[in-house]
Design a protein around this motif. Structure first.
Motif, PDB file in Angstrom:
ATOM      1  N   ASP A 179       1.083  -1.036  -0.129  1.00 42.71           N
ATOM      2  CA  ASP A 179      -0.121  -0.112  -0.023  1.00 42.71           C
ATOM      3  C   ASP A 179       1.412   1.136   0.350  1.00 42.71           C
ATOM      4  OD1 ASP A 179      -2.366  -1.680   0.125  1.00 42.71           O
ATOM      5  OD2 ASP A 179      -2.627  -0.913   1.853  1.00 42.71           O
ATOM      6  N   GLU A 180       2.351   1.183   1.020  1.00 41.73           N
ATOM      7  CA  GLU A 180       2.924   2.288   0.382  1.00 41.73           C
ATOM      8  C   GLU A 180       3.655   2.801  -0.377  1.00 41.73           C
ATOM      9  OE1 GLU A 180       6.008   1.958   3.687  1.00 41.73           O
ATOM     10  OE2 GLU A 180       6.157   4.503   2.547  1.00 41.73           O
ATOM     11  N   GLU A 181       4.282   1.777  -1.127  1.00 40.59           N
ATOM     12  CA  GLU A 181       5.252   1.648  -2.190  1.00 40.59           C
ATOM     13  C   GLU A 181       3.652   2.231  -3.502  1.00 40.59           C
ATOM     14  OE1 GLU A 181       7.914  -1.754  -2.102  1.00 40.59           O
ATOM     15  OE2 GLU A 181       6.443  -2.096  -2.629  1.00 40.59           O
ATOM     16  N   THR A 182       2.542   1.378  -3.188  1.00 43.11           N
ATOM     17  CA  THR A 182       1.263   2.436  -4.314  1.00 43.11           C
ATOM     18  C   THR A 182       0.973   3.411  -3.961  1.00 43.11           C
ATOM     19  OG1 THR A 182       0.150   0.546  -4.259  1.00 43.11           O
ATOM     20  CG2 THR A 182      -1.416   1.971  -5.043  1.00 43.11           C
ATOM     21  N   GLU A 183       0.946   4.080  -2.903  1.00 40.53           N
ATOM     22  CA  GLU A 183       0.790   5.664  -3.084  1.00 40.53           C
ATOM     23  C   GLU A 183       1.816   5.728  -3.396  1.00 40.53           C
ATOM     24  OE1 GLU A 183      -0.960   6.635   1.034  1.00 40.53           O
ATOM     25  OE2 GLU A 183      -0.320   8.610   0.803  1.00 40.53           O
ATOM     26  N   ARG A 184       3.344   5.634  -2.969  1.00 44.53           N
ATOM     27  CA  ARG A 184       4.732   6.050  -4.051  1.00 44.53           C
ATOM     28  C   ARG A 184       4.721   6.299  -5.072  1.00 44.53           C
ATOM     29  NH1 ARG A 184       9.899   5.669  -0.287  1.00 44.53           N
ATOM     30  NH2 ARG A 184      10.450   7.017  -1.755  1.00 44.53           N
ATOM     31  N   THR A 185       4.078   5.541  -5.982  1.00 47.22           N
ATOM     32  CA  THR A 185       3.952   5.732  -7.310  1.00 47.22           C
ATOM     33  C   THR A 185       3.159   6.503  -8.064  1.00 47.22           C
ATOM     34  OG1 THR A 185       4.340   3.040  -6.745  1.00 47.22           O
ATOM     35  CG2 THR A 185       3.871   3.949  -9.065  1.00 47.22           C
ATOM     36  N   GLY A 186       1.754   6.967  -7.090  1.00 52.48           N
ATOM     37  CA  GLY A 186       0.952   7.081  -7.231  1.00 52.48           C
ATOM     38  C   GLY A 186       1.654   9.205  -7.430  1.00 52.48           C
ATOM     39  N   GLU A 187       2.719   9.247  -6.271  1.00 56.21           N
ATOM     40  CA  GLU A 187       2.765  10.452  -5.837  1.00 56.21           C
ATOM     41  C   GLU A 187       4.026  10.893  -7.420  1.00 56.21           C
ATOM     42  OE1 GLU A 187       2.222  10.668  -1.459  1.00 56.21           O
ATOM     43  OE2 GLU A 187       4.506  10.497  -2.189  1.00 56.21           O
ATOM     44  N   LEU A 188       4.760   9.530  -7.493  1.00 59.89           N
ATOM     45  CA  LEU A 188       5.482   9.590  -8.425  1.00 59.89           C
ATOM     46  C   LEU A 188       5.513   9.815  -9.747  1.00 59.89           C
ATOM     47  CD1 LEU A 188       8.643   9.674  -9.744  1.00 59.89           C
ATOM     48  CD2 LEU A 188       8.537   6.719 -10.282  1.00 59.89           C
ATOM     49  N   LEU A 189       4.254   9.109 -10.308  1.00 56.05           N
ATOM     50  CA  LEU A 189       3.708   9.783 -11.837  1.00 56.05           C
ATOM     51  C   LEU A 189       2.798  11.044 -11.690  1.00 56.05           C
ATOM     52  CD1 LEU A 189       1.754   6.458 -12.027  1.00 56.05           C
ATOM     53  CD2 LEU A 189       3.815   6.708 -13.513  1.00 56.05           C
ATOM     54  N   THR A 190       1.939  11.635 -10.590  1.00 57.13           N
ATOM     55  CA  THR A 190       1.284  13.013 -10.247  1.00 57.13           C
ATOM     56  C   THR A 190       2.927  13.993 -10.443  1.00 57.13           C
ATOM     57  OG1 THR A 190      -0.114  12.059  -9.267  1.00 57.13           O
ATOM     58  CG2 THR A 190      -0.250  14.412  -8.992  1.00 57.13           C
ATOM     59  N   SER A 191       3.862  13.448 -10.036  1.00 52.01           N
ATOM     60  CA  SER A 191       4.352  14.595 -10.555  1.00 52.01           C
ATOM     61  C   SER A 191       4.953  14.246 -12.103  1.00 52.01           C
ATOM     62  CB  SER A 191       5.999  14.348  -9.529  1.00 52.01           C
ATOM     63  OG  SER A 191       7.356  13.568  -9.930  1.00 52.01           O
ATOM     64  N   LEU A 192       5.663  13.778 -12.629  1.00 50.40           N
ATOM     65  CA  LEU A 192       6.445  12.841 -13.550  1.00 50.40           C
ATOM     66  C   LEU A 192       5.517  14.196 -14.226  1.00 50.40           C
ATOM     67  CD1 LEU A 192       7.710   9.883 -13.625  1.00 50.40           C
ATOM     68  CD2 LEU A 192       9.460  11.918 -13.702  1.00 50.40           C
ATOM     69  N   ALA A 193       4.258  14.224 -13.979  1.00 45.72           N
ATOM     70  CA  ALA A 193       2.584  14.423 -14.989  1.00 45.72           C
ATOM     71  C   ALA A 193       2.985  16.263 -15.482  1.00 45.72           C
ATOM     72  CB  ALA A 193       1.519  14.343 -14.282  1.00 45.72           C
ATOM     73  N   GLU A 194       3.652  16.857 -14.428  1.00 38.13           N
ATOM     74  CA  GLU A 194       4.225  17.871 -14.843  1.00 38.13           C
ATOM     75  C   GLU A 194       4.822  18.126 -15.701  1.00 38.13           C
ATOM     76  OE1 GLU A 194       6.349  19.374 -10.530  1.00 38.13           O
ATOM     77  OE2 GLU A 194       4.066  18.794  -9.528  1.00 38.13           O
ATOM     78  N   SER A 195       5.567  16.983 -16.234  1.00 32.12           N
ATOM     79  CA  SER A 195       6.286  17.731 -17.335  1.00 32.12           C
ATOM     80  C   SER A 195       6.490  16.201 -18.918  1.00 32.12           C
ATOM     81  CB  SER A 195       8.161  17.714 -17.375  1.00 32.12           C
ATOM     82  OG  SER A 195       8.511  16.613 -16.496  1.00 32.12           O
ATOM     83  N   HIS A 196       5.329  15.676 -18.615  1.00 26.88           N
ATOM     84  CA  HIS A 196       5.420  15.007 -19.185  1.00 26.88           C
ATOM     85  C   HIS A 196       3.538  14.469 -19.480  1.00 26.88           C
ATOM     86  CE1 HIS A 196       8.856  13.932 -17.015  1.00 26.88           C
ATOM     87  NE2 HIS A 196       9.856  13.123 -18.512  1.00 26.88           N
ATOM     88  N   SER A 197       3.509  13.795 -20.590  1.00 27.04           N
ATOM     89  CA  SER A 197       2.686  13.154 -21.569  1.00 27.04           C
ATOM     90  C   SER A 197       2.219  12.279 -20.490  1.00 27.04           C
ATOM     91  CB  SER A 197       1.712  13.244 -22.800  1.00 27.04           C
ATOM     92  OG  SER A 197       1.743  14.824 -23.143  1.00 27.04           O
TER      93      SER A 197
END
Ligand code: ADP
Ligand code: MG
Length: 272
Positions: A179-197
């Protein structure tokens, strides 16, 4: 020019007589993070295959940054700026995260000079920035086989980002994560979305709720069933019906007494 980074126009993919994708239309704005959901067999992986050029559509066109991708090979399409993250991590287990990222930054160069020569300052800076982004600075120099499954997933995402793609395709990134890794993966993808599609394919509804800021697309039988905000899609009776149908198919309960299927218009929530 439409200004879309990706436009998929009336795509059909036939395997023999069977249509894995069936007159599918889709488009993505630059900088968008789109989540695609759908039951098993809906065509999600085939959808990614036609974007990367692994499969060529039987009919229809895929347009990326204004270019029709039909004449290009999978390799050429990757170089045009489409990076794909497969479900199982593909990292070099006997190398460290730092070395894996160095290799990814140097895909066109020889492997041995990359490992034995000290990389130039700009590249070192990029790599330490990437290590920070994926949360692996403190494990940068240990062998990747010592990383957890989640950390390997983040490393592979970092390796894709190292190649500066415009569009990132991510297939079920949280399968098998804590669950913790899942949440951090979400944060990572959300931050990458600032500069990628980014297009993320996902089954885990809690994770979809976490990352879906905009539209969610639901695939069913090779076509788009519906599109909209997560809450709207989750309560759409058509979506509930295909999800309940598929969960009954994929996980038959042999101990349950036989009973009639519920009427299709029964209002039910998607199980979380
Ligand atoms: P999903 O990823 O949504 O589970 P897929 O895109 O993998 O769905 O598959 C969609 C449908 O197409 C499935 O019914 C699958 O069996 C079929 N399919 C996928 N690839 C092939 C292939 N190479 N040959 C024949 N049928 C295929
Ligand atoms: Mg799939």
């Amino acid at each position: 020019m439409s200004g879309k980074i990706l436009e998929i126009d009336d795509i059909t993919v036939s395997f023999g007589g069977f249509k894995a994708l069936n007159h599918l239309n889709f488009s993505l704005e630059p900088g968008e993070l789109r989540v695609i959901i759908g039951p098993n067999g809906a065509g999600k992986t085939t959808f990614l295959d036609i974007i990367t050029g692994k499969t060529k559509p039987t009919e229809g066109t895929v347009i990326f940054k204004g270019k029709n991708l039909r004449p290009y090979s999978e390799h050429q399409i990757a170089r045009m700026g489409i990076g794909r993250k497969f479900q199982t991590p593909r990292v070099y287990l006997n190398l460290s995260p730092r070395e894996n990222l160095q290799l990814a930054c140097n895909r066109t160069k020889d492997v041995l000079p990359t490992l034995f020569k000290s990389p130039p300052t700009a590249e070192r800076r990029t790599i330490s920035g990437l290590l920070e982004t994926i949360g692996l600075s403190h494990k940068a120099d240990m062998k990747a086989n010592l990383l957890s499954h989640g950390e390997k997933q983040w490393l592979e995402i970092g390796m894709l980002v190292a190649q500066s793609p415009d569009l990132l395709l991510v297939d079920e990134p949280v399968a098998g994560l804590t669950d913790e890794e899942t949440e951090r993966t979400g944060e990572l993808l959300t931050s990458l979305a600032e500069s990628h599609s980014i297009i993320v394919i996902e089954h885990d509804m809690e994770f979809v709720r976490q990352i879906a800021q905009g539209q969610v697309t639901v695939l069913h039988q090779g076509s788009v069933l519906c599109e909209g905000a997560f809450d709207q899609v989750q309560s759409d009776p058509r979506v509930i019906e295909v999800y309940l149908g598929s969960s009954e198919e994929s996980e038959p309960d042999h101990h349950a007494p036989a009973k009639a299927a519920p009427p299709v218009d029964t209002p039910l929530a998607i199980p979380d």
